[in-house]
Each structure stands twice: as structure tokens, then as C-alpha cells.
Design an enzyme around this catalytic site. Structure first.
Site, PDB file in Angstrom:
ATOM      1  N   ASN A 163       9.720  -2.458 -35.094  1.00 16.77           N
ATOM      2  CA  ASN A 163      10.942  -2.376 -34.290  1.00 16.77           C
ATOM      3  C   ASN A 163      11.867  -3.570 -34.499  1.00 16.77           C
ATOM      4  O   ASN A 163      12.837  -3.732 -33.761  1.00 16.77           O
ATOM      5  CB  ASN A 163      10.580  -2.261 -32.807  1.00 16.77           C
ATOM      6  CG  ASN A 163       9.952  -0.920 -32.495  1.00 16.77           C
ATOM      7  OD1 ASN A 163      10.370   0.106 -33.024  1.00 16.77           O
ATOM      8  ND2 ASN A 163       8.923  -0.928 -31.667  1.00 16.77           N
ATOM      9  N   LYS A 188       5.505   9.427 -35.864  1.00 18.18           N
ATOM     10  CA  LYS A 188       6.343   9.445 -34.658  1.00 18.18           C
ATOM     11  C   LYS A 188       7.322  10.600 -34.763  1.00 18.18           C
ATOM     12  O   LYS A 188       8.091  10.699 -35.717  1.00 18.18           O
ATOM     13  CB  LYS A 188       7.130   8.136 -34.532  1.00 18.18           C
ATOM     14  CG  LYS A 188       6.381   7.023 -33.862  1.00 18.18           C
ATOM     15  CD  LYS A 188       7.355   5.928 -33.448  1.00 18.18           C
ATOM     16  CE  LYS A 188       6.656   4.735 -32.869  1.00 18.18           C
ATOM     17  NZ  LYS A 188       7.620   3.663 -32.516  1.00 18.18           N
ATOM     18  N   HIS A 212      15.446  -3.241 -33.810  1.00 20.64           N
ATOM     19  CA  HIS A 212      15.666  -1.937 -33.190  1.00 20.64           C
ATOM     20  C   HIS A 212      16.065  -2.019 -31.717  1.00 20.64           C
ATOM     21  O   HIS A 212      16.722  -1.111 -31.220  1.00 20.64           O
ATOM     22  CB  HIS A 212      14.427  -1.055 -33.353  1.00 20.64           C
ATOM     23  CG  HIS A 212      14.341  -0.431 -34.710  1.00 20.64           C
ATOM     24  ND1 HIS A 212      14.290  -1.175 -35.870  1.00 20.64           N
ATOM     25  CD2 HIS A 212      14.319   0.867 -35.117  1.00 20.64           C
ATOM     26  CE1 HIS A 212      14.233  -0.361 -36.919  1.00 20.64           C
ATOM     27  NE2 HIS A 212      14.246   0.876 -36.491  1.00 20.64           N
ATOM     28  N   GLU A 214       1.076   2.400 -31.489  1.00 21.29           N
ATOM     29  CA  GLU A 214       1.921   1.285 -31.072  1.00 21.29           C
ATOM     30  C   GLU A 214       1.425   0.619 -29.802  1.00 21.29           C
ATOM     31  O   GLU A 214       2.162   0.443 -28.837  1.00 21.29           O
ATOM     32  CB  GLU A 214       3.379   1.756 -30.896  1.00 21.29           C
ATOM     33  CG  GLU A 214       4.353   0.590 -30.848  1.00 21.29           C
ATOM     34  CD  GLU A 214       5.803   1.019 -30.966  1.00 21.29           C
ATOM     35  OE1 GLU A 214       6.105   2.023 -31.611  1.00 21.29           O
ATOM     36  OE2 GLU A 214       6.646   0.305 -30.383  1.00 21.29           O
ATOM     37  N   HIS A 235      21.984   5.182 -37.550  1.00 19.39           N
ATOM     38  CA  HIS A 235      20.814   4.402 -37.143  1.00 19.39           C
ATOM     39  C   HIS A 235      20.598   3.163 -38.016  1.00 19.39           C
ATOM     40  O   HIS A 235      20.428   2.052 -37.509  1.00 19.39           O
ATOM     41  CB  HIS A 235      19.572   5.301 -37.157  1.00 19.39           C
ATOM     42  CG  HIS A 235      18.302   4.588 -36.823  1.00 19.39           C
ATOM     43  ND1 HIS A 235      18.053   4.059 -35.576  1.00 19.39           N
ATOM     44  CD2 HIS A 235      17.214   4.274 -37.587  1.00 19.39           C
ATOM     45  CE1 HIS A 235      16.861   3.473 -35.576  1.00 19.39           C
ATOM     46  NE2 HIS A 235      16.333   3.598 -36.781  1.00 19.39           N
ATOM     47  N   ARG A 288       0.141  24.853 -29.974  1.00 15.64           N
ATOM     48  CA  ARG A 288      -0.564  23.584 -29.677  1.00 15.64           C
ATOM     49  C   ARG A 288      -0.900  22.792 -30.934  1.00 15.64           C
ATOM     50  O   ARG A 288      -1.873  22.045 -30.979  1.00 15.64           O
ATOM     51  CB  ARG A 288      -1.836  23.838 -28.881  1.00 15.64           C
ATOM     52  CG  ARG A 288      -1.589  24.360 -27.472  1.00 15.64           C
ATOM     53  CD  ARG A 288      -2.754  24.056 -26.541  1.00 15.64           C
ATOM     54  NE  ARG A 288      -2.566  24.685 -25.237  1.00 15.64           N
ATOM     55  CZ  ARG A 288      -3.049  25.875 -24.911  1.00 15.64           C
ATOM     56  NH1 ARG A 288      -3.755  26.571 -25.785  1.00 15.64           N
ATOM     57  NH2 ARG A 288      -2.834  26.363 -23.711  1.00 15.64           N
ATOM     58  N   ARG A 342       2.129  -2.384 -34.401  1.00 16.74           N
ATOM     59  CA  ARG A 342       3.142  -1.449 -34.893  1.00 16.74           C
ATOM     60  C   ARG A 342       4.517  -1.783 -34.347  1.00 16.74           C
ATOM     61  O   ARG A 342       5.535  -1.448 -34.950  1.00 16.74           O
ATOM     62  CB  ARG A 342       2.754  -0.011 -34.525  1.00 16.74           C
ATOM     63  CG  ARG A 342       3.728   1.024 -35.069  1.00 16.74           C
ATOM     64  CD  ARG A 342       3.181   2.436 -35.011  1.00 16.74           C
ATOM     65  NE  ARG A 342       4.175   3.393 -35.492  1.00 16.74           N
ATOM     66  CZ  ARG A 342       3.917   4.627 -35.862  1.00 16.74           C
ATOM     67  NH1 ARG A 342       2.692   5.088 -35.797  1.00 16.74           N
ATOM     68  NH2 ARG A 342       4.882   5.424 -36.297  1.00 16.74           N
ATOM     69  N   GLU A 369      16.363  -0.201 -43.599  1.00 14.41           N
ATOM     70  CA  GLU A 369      14.953  -0.093 -43.205  1.00 14.41           C
ATOM     71  C   GLU A 369      14.037  -0.639 -44.307  1.00 14.41           C
ATOM     72  O   GLU A 369      12.979  -1.191 -44.016  1.00 14.41           O
ATOM     73  CB  GLU A 369      14.583   1.361 -42.880  1.00 14.41           C
ATOM     74  CG  GLU A 369      15.301   1.949 -41.663  1.00 14.41           C
ATOM     75  CD  GLU A 369      14.655   1.565 -40.313  1.00 14.41           C
ATOM     76  OE1 GLU A 369      13.656   0.818 -40.291  1.00 14.41           O
ATOM     77  OE2 GLU A 369      15.181   2.019 -39.276  1.00 14.41           O
ATOM     78  N   HIS A 406      19.162   0.029 -31.153  1.00 12.89           N
ATOM     79  CA  HIS A 406      19.180   1.208 -30.277  1.00 12.89           C
ATOM     80  C   HIS A 406      20.249   1.073 -29.195  1.00 12.89           C
ATOM     81  O   HIS A 406      20.923   2.053 -28.850  1.00 12.89           O
ATOM     82  CB  HIS A 406      17.805   1.400 -29.612  1.00 12.89           C
ATOM     83  CG  HIS A 406      16.770   1.987 -30.518  1.00 12.89           C
ATOM     84  ND1 HIS A 406      15.424   1.910 -30.254  1.00 12.89           N
ATOM     85  CD2 HIS A 406      16.888   2.675 -31.690  1.00 12.89           C
ATOM     86  CE1 HIS A 406      14.750   2.512 -31.224  1.00 12.89           C
ATOM     87  NE2 HIS A 406      15.612   2.982 -32.101  1.00 12.89           N
ATOM     88  N   LYS A 453       4.576   0.369 -44.430  1.00 11.86           N
ATOM     89  CA  LYS A 453       4.540   1.149 -43.196  1.00 11.86           C
ATOM     90  C   LYS A 453       3.156   1.762 -42.992  1.00 11.86           C
ATOM     91  O   LYS A 453       2.615   1.754 -41.883  1.00 11.86           O
ATOM     92  CB  LYS A 453       5.603   2.237 -43.202  1.00 11.86           C
ATOM     93  CG  LYS A 453       5.537   3.122 -41.967  1.00 11.86           C
ATOM     94  CD  LYS A 453       6.854   3.401 -41.325  1.00 11.86           C
ATOM     95  CE  LYS A 453       6.661   4.067 -39.976  1.00 11.86           C
ATOM     96  NZ  LYS A 453       7.874   4.665 -39.453  1.00 11.86           N
TER      97      LYS A 453
END
Lengths: 369, 369
Positions: free
Chosen positions: A247, A146, A250, A239, A269, A124, A243, A188, A254, A229
């Protein structure tokens, strides 16, 4: 000891530092043992990084009296799967690591996303350190918490927000990074300029050759990226607002990655993001937010550094409009069925556009494909 | 509307309410729609609960204009697996639930643990509501945010701390609960008395027949239990201290469950806890913390209600000392190789004993087996 830049990521009781400098892999044992009381460390890495750098990291950790449990996964996006997650987590448990022990992600974005997710669910939640070795991971995926894997339903739809307790960015590791991967990370970096820092974009336009030559200008550009960032993540960890600016490029990117089936031979990517960022600027122009000259300026710079900038640059078959739209609708930036895009009114002046009509996206895509 | 007891769980920005009362399943649509702006709801439940209660819950939610996506898993501990986790998460994604939509765990402890974990990782975290239908889930597993699955390496070693945003405890649902399961939940209720509330243990000794007859005394006992758990969780969400008290009886109990291979025909969790609690009191006596009379009192009460109280009550083969010790060492309450136990100096006076020598556990077990 060479200069080390320290960038704090401020998240209340989950705050942590990003250290940037040359030789941090060799210093990892000292940097970790001065911060954590750890007996055993699982080092999750991929085959490529293991060949180049694992011996050095292992030596550094063992010299600081840590037991090292290496967990080596196949390189590539396909490792971001439920199957590999289970394999990694069970190896952590089988090696009898305890809740106070440490999980280190040692590699690029895939390793970071998978290892971070594994650390978040093993017992956990175990303490977690990122040692990113690719430019993409150093400026983007290792910062911000993330983590996640891909499923048939889409990329990164399963995962956790889970912050590392330390990020060690060894820029010396980039000396072995292949040019194509360096470029992908560069996309990026350029993104931070495009989102909210036109000075940084100008810096990159002027200095990209030195950055690619991996001089100290590179360390400085990485630090600027991480600072950008960290600031966004501190404002909006989960987000729910700002945030989403990260993207930029993106949603298109994506969809293109999904279209090629995440085949890195065709598109990695950062390349998808490069094409996506140019498309986001073109779409901003199409929606009358942005002048044409700035579209050309963005396209020109990304083209100069050798990045793909349009769909036709992708090898092999090309997507049709419907296919791309379908992938975009499955992307997670859909709230109550409406599409959200990051658009821009100028370099460094991006904004979140909610409720973009699908019909506008569709007619724009018809001009592109 | 019948009386509803509201118990707040105070966890900063993750605080939530537990509502306890009769008929809350039928009121679920209203209770949820007044609190959340939700379009679609994944209801994760098992075959048994689906047969008895799904139609009522579905009707309640649909009447409040929610789209209901039922996800039905096989009943039993075996569903707490990586495989079932993947199945459930992918069904949530395939049904196109978005980040603002809701996941409901509707069932006992297994459903709650699996569904909560699935909610925590689907789209990196979706809002989550618990509607527990077993006594065990109502007084224990639905409160506090522990979610997880089992692996070959052990029980609940993989999961997340993930808080629900609301818990609806419908005590009417207990009218269909089989006696054996009711008893198993009762063991966890008795635990709260043993940990830190001798008055409550006395209440149970006096009123257990009414509690088993499911009168209002049951609602009151459930509320006392939830209040006790909520207080402990608010003090120590991530079990870095006090929360470990909730493990009274669990180190022995988990080892017994592992020994029977989680075969519920032989031993369910609450039965393991019952035997484990008696063993914890005996072990406290063995370690000179507790008088023999109180051991007998605990044993007598659990025996009176029909719970197993010793290893010999388990059907089939019996474990040897080494096997049990091995399972206990793999349990997660091991820090730097030393064993931690919850011991007690009297009813309602439990404490955390760190650094318990394995040799003492071993010689105690030899007196038990």
C-alpha cells in the site's frame, strides 16, 4: 513459441502459476485445456478490450473445444458496483455455467476486480483465470487474489480474497495500451523497487525508455514485479502484516481518487499512486525517517516518465486538508481508530508505521496543499 | 450456569466451537469477550427476533463493553436478495466497523445466510459469530459455513463458504418458536438419522414428544445433529464429495420451494425437505435400492410429528412433472449435465448417486404427481 517466464505463487492448496510472455492470448485455449477439465467459460471483459482482443481469445478457447460466454461490461471504475456485480453473476448463472466451469477476467484492473469477485460468489466459488491486458493489471491487480467493488462508503471496501488458478500475462497486449494507462501501470512497477528492491528501482531509472518502448526489458520488469508481489502475497495472503507494504503511496492515493470522485479524466489509480508515493516519501522525510535527496530522486524519476507527482498536477479544484483527512480515515487501513502508513528509510527500505498521530498527518498535509 | 455442550468443528486454522445450552444469549457478552478482542459488533437480525430477543443480547454485549450496531431486516426468505445484501453491507461500513470488529447473525436460517455472506464480503471478510434462534438454524444452517442469497436463477446460487468463529446455540430461545417452525427444523434433525445414524432416528421415533415438549432430550438431539453436521463438514468443507449427503431430500425439496415461489405461507424449507426426504426414499425404492417397509417407516414418523410428506399436502396448485424437472435441473447439484441424487439403501445408509438418468427421475415423478 516465444519465451515464457513462469512465476509460482505459493499458497498451499491454492498455489498457482503466473505465465508471462508474448502471444499468451492466442495460446489461452491450450494453456487452459492442459490444466483444467472445462466445458464452458465465461469471459468477462469491457467494451474496449472486447473490440481489440476478444475475437482472438474466443478463437483460442473455441479451438480447444470450450463454449465461450462473453460478458461485456462498460469500461471504467464505475463498473465496480453492486449493480454490475449482480448483472455479471446472474449472466453466469443464466448461461448455466456449472461449478467446474471457468470464469476468465479479461481486461484491466476493473475487470479483474469485478470478475474475480463474481467468480468467488457465483455458485459459492467457481474456478477463475486472470488474463490481464493492462500493465497495471499485469503487475499488480491480477496477482494476489484481492477482488472487490466500490460503494458510496469507499473504494474496495466490499470484496473477497479469492485466488485465480492461473494468470496469463500476454505482454503483446500492451502494444495497444494508451500511453497514459501504460504510465499508470508503471507507477505500480516502480513501487516494487521503492518497497524493497533498490536494484530494481535503479534498473528502471536506467532503462525506463526501453521499458516504455516495450522491448524485452518490459517483460523482464513485469516478471520482477510479479515475483515481488507473489513473494509478499505468499508471506501474508490476507494482509494481516507484511502485505500492507504494497500500500505504499496508496493511503494518500486513494484519498485523492476519492476526492475527484473516481473521475478517470482527472486521475486514474496509478496516477494517484504516483502522487501518493512521492507524498509518502515526503511524509517519511517530515517524520525524520528519510533524507531529502531520496525524496527528490523518487520525484525526479516519476516526473521523467511523465507521471504526476504532486497534488497541484491534478486538473480542476484542489482538496483542502480536512477533506483529504476525512477520506484517509475512511480508508481500510485504520485499526482501532489509529492511522497506519507505509513509510520508508530509503529507496527499497519501506516499513509499516502503525499509530501515526493524525495531528502529524494533518500538519504535513498543510505543507503540501 | 447450566450445562453447556461444546462441539468442535475441525477445519485447520478455521476451526471453531459450537456451544449448546440454555441461556447463551444472556452469556453472549462473556463468551465473545473472552474469545475476541472486539470494540464494535453489528448484530444482524430480523423484525421478529428483534422483538423477542434483541434487548437481551444487546444488554449482554454492552455489559461486556461492546458498541452494538443493530441491523434489522424484514423476516422471510425474500430478504436473501442482492438488494438486502447491499443494504446490510453498507450499514456495516457506514457504522465504521473495522476489520477486527465482529458481525453477529442473530436469528434463523435467512438471517444466518445473509449475515454470513455480508460478513464474508464486508472489508473482504470480517469475523463472524452465529447465534441461531430457530431450530432449523441451530441444527443445520448455522453450522458449516454455507452462506448465500437467492436470485431469479435459483436458490443459494450466490454466496460464499465462510466459517463463523463461534456458534452460540441458546436452546431457551426455542421456547418462543412457533410449532410450524419447530417442525421444519425437526425435519433437518431427522435427516441426520436418515443419512448415517439409524440409532438417532430410532431415538427420535421414541422420544419425539419429549423433544417437541422442549425437555433436555431436545438439547441432546440438537447436539447429536450438530455433531453429525460438524463431522461431515470437517471431512468435506466445500462439498466436493461427502458433504453432498446433507442434501438428502433437498433436490426434490428445493424444486418444490421454487415451484411455490418461496412462498412460506405454502411451504417453508423444512417442509420441503420433509416431503423431499420421503420422495428420496420412494425414489430409492423405485430404483431398487430400498425396501418398501422402510419408506413407510420414514413417512410414518414425519407424518406423526405433523410434517407434510407428499406433494398433495402443499396448499394450492400442484406442479406438473416437467416444471419440477426444470427446477431440479437448475439446482446446483448438476455436474456436466447429469443429475446427482442422494439415495439410500436403508435408514442411516444414504449414498451419493451420480449419473442418475433424467428419464428415471421423470418416470418416477409421474408415479408421484
Amino acid at each position: 513459441m516465444a519465451d515464457i517466464i513462469t512465476i509460482p505463487v505459493c499458497l498451499d492448496n491454492r498455489s498457482y502459476d503466473i505465465l508471462i510472455g508474448k502471444g499468451l492470448i492466442e495460446q489461452a485455449g491450450i494453456q487452459i485445456s492442459t490444466r483444467f477439465n472445462v466445458r464452458s467459460v465465461a469471459v468477462i471483459t469491457d467494451e474496449n478490450v472486447a473490440k481489440l482482443h476478444l475475437a482472438a481469445l474466443r478463437h483460442a478457447l473455441e479451438t480447444s473445444n470450450m463454449r465461450v460466454v462473453p460478458i461485456i461490461i462498460p469500461a471504467g471504475e464505475k463498473s465496480k458496483s453492486f449493480e454490475m456485480l449482480e448483472t455479471v453473476v446472474r449472466q453466469i448463472l443464466a448461461a448455466k455455467l456449472e461449478r467446474g466451469d471457468l470464469v476468465i477476467a479479461f481486461g484491466g484492473g476493473v475487470v479483474g476486480d469485478l470478475a474475480g469477485f463474481a467468480a468467488s460468489i457465483a455458485r459459492r466459488g467457481m474456478p477463475f483465470v486472470q488474463i490481464p491486458t493492462s500493465l497495471l493489471a499485469q503487475v499488480d491487480s491480477s496477482v494476489g487474489g484481492k477482488t472487490g467493488i466500490n460503494t458510496f462508503e469507499g473504494k474496495n471496501l466490499v470484496g473477497a480474497f479469492y485466488q485465480p488458478q492461473l494468470v496469463l500475462v500476454d505482454t503483446k497486449a500492451l502494444s495497444t495500451l494508451p500511453l497514459r494507462e501504460f504510465r499508470a501501470g508503471y507507477a505500480e512497477m516502480a513501487k516494487y523497487g521503492l518497497i524493497e528492491n533498490s536494484d530494481f528501482f535503479e534498473f528502471l531509472e536506467k532503462n525506463w525508455r526501453e521499458v516504455f518502448a516495450r522491448t524485452d526489458k518490459l517483460d523482464s520488469a513485469i516478471a520482477t514485479s510479479c515475483r515481488a508481489k507473489a513473494a509478499v502475497v505468499a508471506r501474508d495472503e490476507h494482509e494481516s502484516g507484511d502485505r500492507a507494504l504494497l500500500n505504499l503511496g496508496h493511503t494518500f492515493g486513494h484519498a485523492l481518487e476519492a476526492f475527484v470522485g473516481y473521475d478517470s479524466a482527472r486521475l486514474v489509480h496509478g496516477e494517484g499512486v504516483s502522487i501518493g508515493m512521492v507524498m509518502a516519501h515526503k511524509f517519511s522525510n517530515y517524520m525524520n525517517h528519510l533524507g531529502h535527496a531520496e525524496v527528490l530522486r523518487v520525484e525526479a524519476h516519476l516526473h521523467d516518465v511523465g507521471l504526476p507527482t504532486k497534488i497541484s498536477h491534478i486538473k480542476g479544484s484542489k482538496p483542502d486538508v480536512e477533506t483529504l483527512l476525512g477520506f484517509m480515515a475512511q480508508d481500510k487501513k485504520v485499526i482501532n481508530g489509529k492511522m497506519t502508513f507505509i513509510l520508508t528509510t530509503g529507496i527499497g527500505r519501506s516499513f509499516i508505521a502503525k499509530d501515526v498521530p493524525t495531528s502529524a498527518v494533518e500538519s504535513f498535509l498543510k505543507t503540501e496543499i
